[in-house]
Design a protein around this motif. Structure first.
Motif, PDB file in Angstrom:
ATOM      1  N   SER A 220      56.520  96.873  34.023  1.00  0.00           N
ATOM      2  CA  SER A 220      54.880  96.565  33.622  1.00  0.00           C
ATOM      3  C   SER A 220      54.486  97.587  32.844  1.00  0.00           C
ATOM      4  CB  SER A 220      53.972  96.465  34.940  1.00  0.00           C
ATOM      5  OG  SER A 220      54.621  95.517  35.584  1.00  0.00           O
ATOM      6  N   TYR A 221      54.981  99.005  33.177  1.00  0.00           N
ATOM      7  CA  TYR A 221      54.431 100.124  32.611  1.00  0.00           C
ATOM      8  C   TYR A 221      55.546 100.336  31.334  1.00  0.00           C
ATOM      9  CZ  TYR A 221      51.658 102.358  35.934  1.00  0.00           C
ATOM     10  OH  TYR A 221      50.522 102.607  36.837  1.00  0.00           O
ATOM     11  N   SER A 222      56.723 100.050  31.171  1.00  0.00           N
ATOM     12  CA  SER A 222      57.319 100.196  29.903  1.00  0.00           C
ATOM     13  C   SER A 222      57.057  99.012  28.952  1.00  0.00           C
ATOM     14  CB  SER A 222      58.626 100.221  30.281  1.00  0.00           C
ATOM     15  OG  SER A 222      59.128  98.781  30.765  1.00  0.00           O
TER      16      SER A 222
ATOM     17  N   PHE B 274      63.092  92.993  48.320  1.00  0.00           N
ATOM     18  CA  PHE B 274      61.954  92.750  47.932  1.00  0.00           C
ATOM     19  C   PHE B 274      61.348  93.912  47.245  1.00  0.00           C
ATOM     20  CE2 PHE B 274      61.327  88.802  50.337  1.00  0.00           C
ATOM     21  CZ  PHE B 274      61.210  87.973  49.257  1.00  0.00           C
ATOM     22  N   ILE B 275      61.739  95.298  47.981  1.00  0.00           N
ATOM     23  CA  ILE B 275      61.343  96.586  47.413  1.00  0.00           C
ATOM     24  C   ILE B 275      61.929  96.975  46.081  1.00  0.00           C
ATOM     25  CG2 ILE B 275      61.777  99.061  47.603  1.00  0.00           C
ATOM     26  CD1 ILE B 275      61.197  98.549  50.785  1.00  0.00           C
ATOM     27  N   ILE B 276      63.451  96.379  45.852  1.00  0.00           N
ATOM     28  CA  ILE B 276      63.928  96.717  44.668  1.00  0.00           C
ATOM     29  C   ILE B 276      63.345  95.969  43.370  1.00  0.00           C
ATOM     30  CG2 ILE B 276      66.179  96.351  43.256  1.00  0.00           C
ATOM     31  CD1 ILE B 276      67.416  96.960  46.103  1.00  0.00           C
ATOM     32  N   LEU B 277      63.105  94.587  43.699  1.00  0.00           N
ATOM     33  CA  LEU B 277      62.213  93.738  42.839  1.00  0.00           C
ATOM     34  C   LEU B 277      61.135  94.322  42.408  1.00  0.00           C
ATOM     35  CD1 LEU B 277      63.139  90.115  44.193  1.00  0.00           C
ATOM     36  CD2 LEU B 277      63.970  91.190  41.930  1.00  0.00           C
ATOM     37  N   ALA B 278      60.269  94.786  43.370  1.00  0.00           N
ATOM     38  CA  ALA B 278      59.005  95.233  43.282  1.00  0.00           C
ATOM     39  C   ALA B 278      59.209  96.618  42.277  1.00  0.00           C
ATOM     40  CB  ALA B 278      58.264  95.776  44.566  1.00  0.00           C
ATOM     41  N   ILE B 279      59.985  97.507  42.488  1.00  0.00           N
ATOM     42  CA  ILE B 279      59.913  98.590  41.739  1.00  0.00           C
ATOM     43  C   ILE B 279      60.225  98.194  40.308  1.00  0.00           C
ATOM     44  CG2 ILE B 279      61.518 100.399  41.258  1.00  0.00           C
ATOM     45  CD1 ILE B 279      61.671 100.905  44.311  1.00  0.00           C
ATOM     46  N   ILE B 280      61.447  97.114  40.050  1.00  0.00           N
ATOM     47  CA  ILE B 280      61.718  96.753  38.688  1.00  0.00           C
ATOM     48  C   ILE B 280      60.413  96.093  37.984  1.00  0.00           C
ATOM     49  CG2 ILE B 280      62.999  94.883  37.544  1.00  0.00           C
ATOM     50  CD1 ILE B 280      65.228  95.300  39.803  1.00  0.00           C
TER      51      ILE B 280
ATOM     52  N   GLY C  18      51.010  98.086  44.032  1.00  0.00           N
ATOM     53  CA  GLY C  18      50.993  99.378  44.911  1.00  0.00           C
ATOM     54  C   GLY C  18      50.756  98.836  46.245  1.00  0.00           C
ATOM     55  N   MET C  19      49.723  97.864  46.616  1.00  0.00           N
ATOM     56  CA  MET C  19      49.738  97.384  47.858  1.00  0.00           C
ATOM     57  C   MET C  19      50.739  96.820  48.603  1.00  0.00           C
ATOM     58  SD  MET C  19      45.896  95.980  47.287  1.00  0.00           S
ATOM     59  CE  MET C  19      45.380  95.269  49.083  1.00  0.00           C
ATOM     60  N   LEU C  20      51.656  96.156  47.617  1.00  0.00           N
ATOM     61  CA  LEU C  20      52.761  95.329  48.150  1.00  0.00           C
ATOM     62  C   LEU C  20      54.065  96.266  48.439  1.00  0.00           C
ATOM     63  CD1 LEU C  20      54.556  92.943  48.584  1.00  0.00           C
ATOM     64  CD2 LEU C  20      55.206  92.964  46.221  1.00  0.00           C
ATOM     65  N   MET C  21      54.033  97.465  47.549  1.00  0.00           N
ATOM     66  CA  MET C  21      55.115  98.652  47.878  1.00  0.00           C
ATOM     67  C   MET C  21      54.708  99.220  49.356  1.00  0.00           C
ATOM     68  SD  MET C  21      57.421  99.050  45.702  1.00  0.00           S
ATOM     69  CE  MET C  21      58.054 100.428  46.377  1.00  0.00           C
TER      70      MET C  21
END
Length: 126
Positions: free
Chosen positions: A117-119, A106-112, A78-81
């Motif tokens: 992580s949730y799934s 990096f945003i796309i990778l972080a979202i992925i 979250g901090m990274l986002m």
């Protein structure tokens, strides 16, 4: 390779890279804002270092299945986002679109990684 291990390695690499990037910028005199906006850039750098340290800790917490590892990892992501959304503004304003593209990747990778992580949270919690 399992998602958790990949996420942990990603988190550690990004954290170490953030510290390395700021260290190189400082060592090469690449932070002119230290003279023009010292308070603003100092606070920004502190936030980036705190994010980097959180990413490293979160990554290392995931690897040995520490109870706090998954929560630390999610917090650090979250901090990274936040930093990935805020930081490109400087480069957009200066017209350096190579860095803007880098942040977009990096945003796309972080979202992925966050979605995965949730799934796959059962993998992260065991």
């Amino acid at each position: 390779m399992k998602v958790k291990k990949i996420a942990a390695v990603y988190s550690i690499i990004v954290g170490v890279s953030m510290i390395g990037m700021w260290t190189v910028f400082y060592a090469t005199g690449g932070i002119p804002e230290l003279y023009t906006e010292p308070a603003k850039i100092t606070m920004h750098i502190i936030a980036e270092f705190v994010t980097a340290i959180a990413l490293i800790l979160g990554g290392f917490g995931l690897i040995p299945n520490r109870k706090w590892g998954f929560q630390a990892y999610l917090l650090s992501m979250g901090m990274l986002m936040y930093t990935l959304i805020v930081s490109p503004g400087y480069y957009i304003q200066s017209g350096d679109f190579v860095f803007v593209a880098m942040f977009a990747i990096f945003i796309i990778l972080a979202i992925i990684f966050i979605v995965m992580s949730y799934s796959k949270r059962n993998e992260f919690l065991t």
